[in-house]
Write a protein that holds these residues in place. Structure first.
Motif, PDB file in Angstrom:
ATOM      1  N   VAL A 120      96.903  29.287 -44.613  1.00  0.00           N
ATOM      2  CA  VAL A 120      97.555  29.995 -43.514  1.00  0.00           C
ATOM      3  C   VAL A 120      98.602  30.933 -44.096  1.00  0.00           C
ATOM      4  O   VAL A 120      99.194  30.655 -45.134  1.00  0.00           O
ATOM      5  CB  VAL A 120      98.198  29.031 -42.487  1.00  0.00           C
ATOM      6  N   ASP A 121      98.796  32.063 -43.419  1.00  0.00           N
ATOM      7  CA  ASP A 121      99.760  33.066 -43.857  1.00  0.00           C
ATOM      8  C   ASP A 121     100.977  33.040 -42.950  1.00  0.00           C
ATOM      9  O   ASP A 121     100.852  32.898 -41.737  1.00  0.00           O
ATOM     10  CB  ASP A 121      99.158  34.474 -43.785  1.00  0.00           C
ATOM     11  N   GLY A 122     102.130  33.210 -43.561  1.00  0.00           N
ATOM     12  CA  GLY A 122     103.370  33.383 -42.816  1.00  0.00           C
ATOM     13  C   GLY A 122     104.054  34.623 -43.340  1.00  0.00           C
ATOM     14  O   GLY A 122     103.885  34.987 -44.507  1.00  0.00           O
ATOM     15  N   SER A 123     104.795  35.293 -42.471  1.00  0.00           N
ATOM     16  CA  SER A 123     105.480  36.494 -42.933  1.00  0.00           C
ATOM     17  C   SER A 123     106.812  36.652 -42.222  1.00  0.00           C
ATOM     18  O   SER A 123     107.057  36.045 -41.179  1.00  0.00           O
ATOM     19  CB  SER A 123     104.612  37.736 -42.709  1.00  0.00           C
TER      20      SER A 123
ATOM     21  N   LEU B 297     107.496  42.134 -45.265  1.00  0.00           N
ATOM     22  CA  LEU B 297     108.106  42.352 -46.580  1.00  0.00           C
ATOM     23  C   LEU B 297     108.087  41.084 -47.434  1.00  0.00           C
ATOM     24  O   LEU B 297     108.106  41.155 -48.659  1.00  0.00           O
ATOM     25  CB  LEU B 297     109.541  42.871 -46.436  1.00  0.00           C
ATOM     26  N   VAL B 298     108.049  39.931 -46.770  1.00  0.00           N
ATOM     27  CA  VAL B 298     107.908  38.652 -47.462  1.00  0.00           C
ATOM     28  C   VAL B 298     106.739  37.924 -46.817  1.00  0.00           C
ATOM     29  O   VAL B 298     106.689  37.782 -45.594  1.00  0.00           O
ATOM     30  CB  VAL B 298     109.191  37.794 -47.347  1.00  0.00           C
ATOM     31  N   THR B 299     105.788  37.494 -47.641  1.00  0.00           N
ATOM     32  CA  THR B 299     104.653  36.723 -47.126  1.00  0.00           C
ATOM     33  C   THR B 299     104.496  35.447 -47.946  1.00  0.00           C
ATOM     34  O   THR B 299     104.791  35.415 -49.141  1.00  0.00           O
ATOM     35  CB  THR B 299     103.331  37.521 -47.174  1.00  0.00           C
TER      36      THR B 299
ATOM     37  N   ASP C 187     101.181  30.789 -52.469  1.00  0.00           N
ATOM     38  CA  ASP C 187     101.502  32.157 -52.863  1.00  0.00           C
ATOM     39  C   ASP C 187     102.773  32.608 -52.155  1.00  0.00           C
ATOM     40  O   ASP C 187     103.040  32.193 -51.027  1.00  0.00           O
ATOM     41  CB  ASP C 187     100.339  33.085 -52.484  1.00  0.00           C
ATOM     42  N   LEU C 188     103.532  33.434 -52.829  1.00  0.00           N
ATOM     43  CA  LEU C 188     104.734  34.048 -52.270  1.00  0.00           C
ATOM     44  C   LEU C 188     104.760  35.481 -52.759  1.00  0.00           C
ATOM     45  O   LEU C 188     104.669  35.728 -53.963  1.00  0.00           O
ATOM     46  CB  LEU C 188     105.992  33.308 -52.738  1.00  0.00           C
ATOM     47  N   LYS C 189     104.835  36.423 -51.834  1.00  0.00           N
ATOM     48  CA  LYS C 189     104.922  37.838 -52.205  1.00  0.00           C
ATOM     49  C   LYS C 189     106.176  38.432 -51.582  1.00  0.00           C
ATOM     50  O   LYS C 189     106.467  38.204 -50.411  1.00  0.00           O
ATOM     51  CB  LYS C 189     103.693  38.602 -51.734  1.00  0.00           C
ATOM     52  N   ILE C 190     106.880  39.193 -52.401  1.00  0.00           N
ATOM     53  CA  ILE C 190     108.115  39.838 -51.966  1.00  0.00           C
ATOM     54  C   ILE C 190     107.998  41.320 -52.278  1.00  0.00           C
ATOM     55  O   ILE C 190     107.735  41.696 -53.426  1.00  0.00           O
ATOM     56  CB  ILE C 190     109.337  39.239 -52.693  1.00  0.00           C
ATOM     57  N   ASP C 191     108.197  42.143 -51.271  1.00  0.00           N
ATOM     58  CA  ASP C 191     108.162  43.586 -51.473  1.00  0.00           C
ATOM     59  C   ASP C 191     109.302  43.965 -52.426  1.00  0.00           C
ATOM     60  O   ASP C 191     110.441  43.519 -52.247  1.00  0.00           O
ATOM     61  CB  ASP C 191     108.328  44.296 -50.126  1.00  0.00           C
ATOM     62  N   PRO C 192     109.011  44.772 -53.443  1.00  0.00           N
ATOM     63  CA  PRO C 192     110.037  45.139 -54.432  1.00  0.00           C
ATOM     64  C   PRO C 192     111.299  45.764 -53.832  1.00  0.00           C
ATOM     65  O   PRO C 192     112.378  45.634 -54.410  1.00  0.00           O
ATOM     66  CB  PRO C 192     109.318  46.143 -55.340  1.00  0.00           C
ATOM     67  N   GLN C 193     111.191  46.395 -52.677  1.00  0.00           N
ATOM     68  CA  GLN C 193     112.385  47.012 -52.092  1.00  0.00           C
ATOM     69  C   GLN C 193     113.422  45.977 -51.674  1.00  0.00           C
ATOM     70  O   GLN C 193     114.580  46.311 -51.442  1.00  0.00           O
ATOM     71  CB  GLN C 193     112.023  47.924 -50.923  1.00  0.00           C
TER      72      GLN C 193
ATOM     73  N   LEU D 212     117.189  38.354 -48.718  1.00  0.00           N
ATOM     74  CA  LEU D 212     115.933  37.926 -49.332  1.00  0.00           C
ATOM     75  C   LEU D 212     115.727  36.428 -49.133  1.00  0.00           C
ATOM     76  O   LEU D 212     114.638  35.984 -48.758  1.00  0.00           O
ATOM     77  CB  LEU D 212     115.924  38.274 -50.821  1.00  0.00           C
ATOM     78  N   GLN D 213     116.754  35.646 -49.346  1.00  0.00           N
ATOM     79  CA  GLN D 213     116.650  34.199 -49.159  1.00  0.00           C
ATOM     80  C   GLN D 213     116.286  33.858 -47.715  1.00  0.00           C
ATOM     81  O   GLN D 213     115.426  33.006 -47.466  1.00  0.00           O
ATOM     82  CB  GLN D 213     117.968  33.524 -49.546  1.00  0.00           C
ATOM     83  N   ASP D 214     116.935  34.521 -46.776  1.00  0.00           N
ATOM     84  CA  ASP D 214     116.650  34.278 -45.358  1.00  0.00           C
ATOM     85  C   ASP D 214     115.202  34.621 -45.013  1.00  0.00           C
ATOM     86  O   ASP D 214     114.542  33.899 -44.258  1.00  0.00           O
ATOM     87  CB  ASP D 214     117.595  35.090 -44.465  1.00  0.00           C
ATOM     88  N   LEU D 215     114.704  35.721 -45.568  1.00  0.00           N
ATOM     89  CA  LEU D 215     113.331  36.132 -45.277  1.00  0.00           C
ATOM     90  C   LEU D 215     112.311  35.177 -45.897  1.00  0.00           C
ATOM     91  O   LEU D 215     111.265  34.908 -45.302  1.00  0.00           O
ATOM     92  CB  LEU D 215     113.085  37.564 -45.751  1.00  0.00           C
ATOM     93  N   ILE D 216     112.609  34.647 -47.064  1.00  0.00           N
ATOM     94  CA  ILE D 216     111.707  33.668 -47.682  1.00  0.00           C
ATOM     95  C   ILE D 216     111.635  32.413 -46.812  1.00  0.00           C
ATOM     96  O   ILE D 216     110.547  31.898 -46.532  1.00  0.00           O
ATOM     97  CB  ILE D 216     112.152  33.326 -49.119  1.00  0.00           C
TER      98      ILE D 216
END
Length: 107
Positions: free
Chosen positions: A30-33, A38-40, A51-57, A67-71
């Motif tokens: 399952v995917d979460g974003s 910007l964070v998935t 998997d964890l993906k973070i947009d470089p911006q 960033l921590q909050d979005l993760i």
């Protein structure tokens, strides 16, 4: 004795269905974003992060808190979806029987 044999057969069938459901959940992804994608996060149906993906911006050292909050938000989104999939799988196994809140299967 026939009733007991029938009950044992039903229990065995339910156990087989439970094992199949658990296997399916382990392979389900399952995917979460969060942050408009910007964070998935990808989790298995059992809640294991794959998997964890973070947009470089978002890699701004002066704003790590965002960033921590979005993760956390992306993980929570994926976990909610994994729990919904798990509940649906268990509902299928139990034939729609509503089990008491907090009861986790398998026992």
């Amino acid at each position: 004795m026939k009733n007991l044999a029938g009950l044992m057969k039903q229990a065995s069938q339910m156990q087989a269905k439970m094992e199949a459901a658990q296997s399916n959940l382990a392979s389900l992804i399952v995917d979460g974003s969060a942050g408009a994608g910007l964070v998935t996060v990808k989790l298995t149906g059992k809640g294991e992060m794959r998997d964890l993906k973070i947009d470089p911006q978002l890699a701004d050292p002066s704003d790590i808190e965002t960033l921590q909050d979005l993760i956390v938000a992306a993980y929570t989104d994926a976990k909610t979806k994994a729990e919904a999939a798990s509940s649906e799988a268990m509902r299928d196994v139990t034939g729609g029987l509503d089990l008491p809140a907090g009861l986790k299967l398998p026992f």
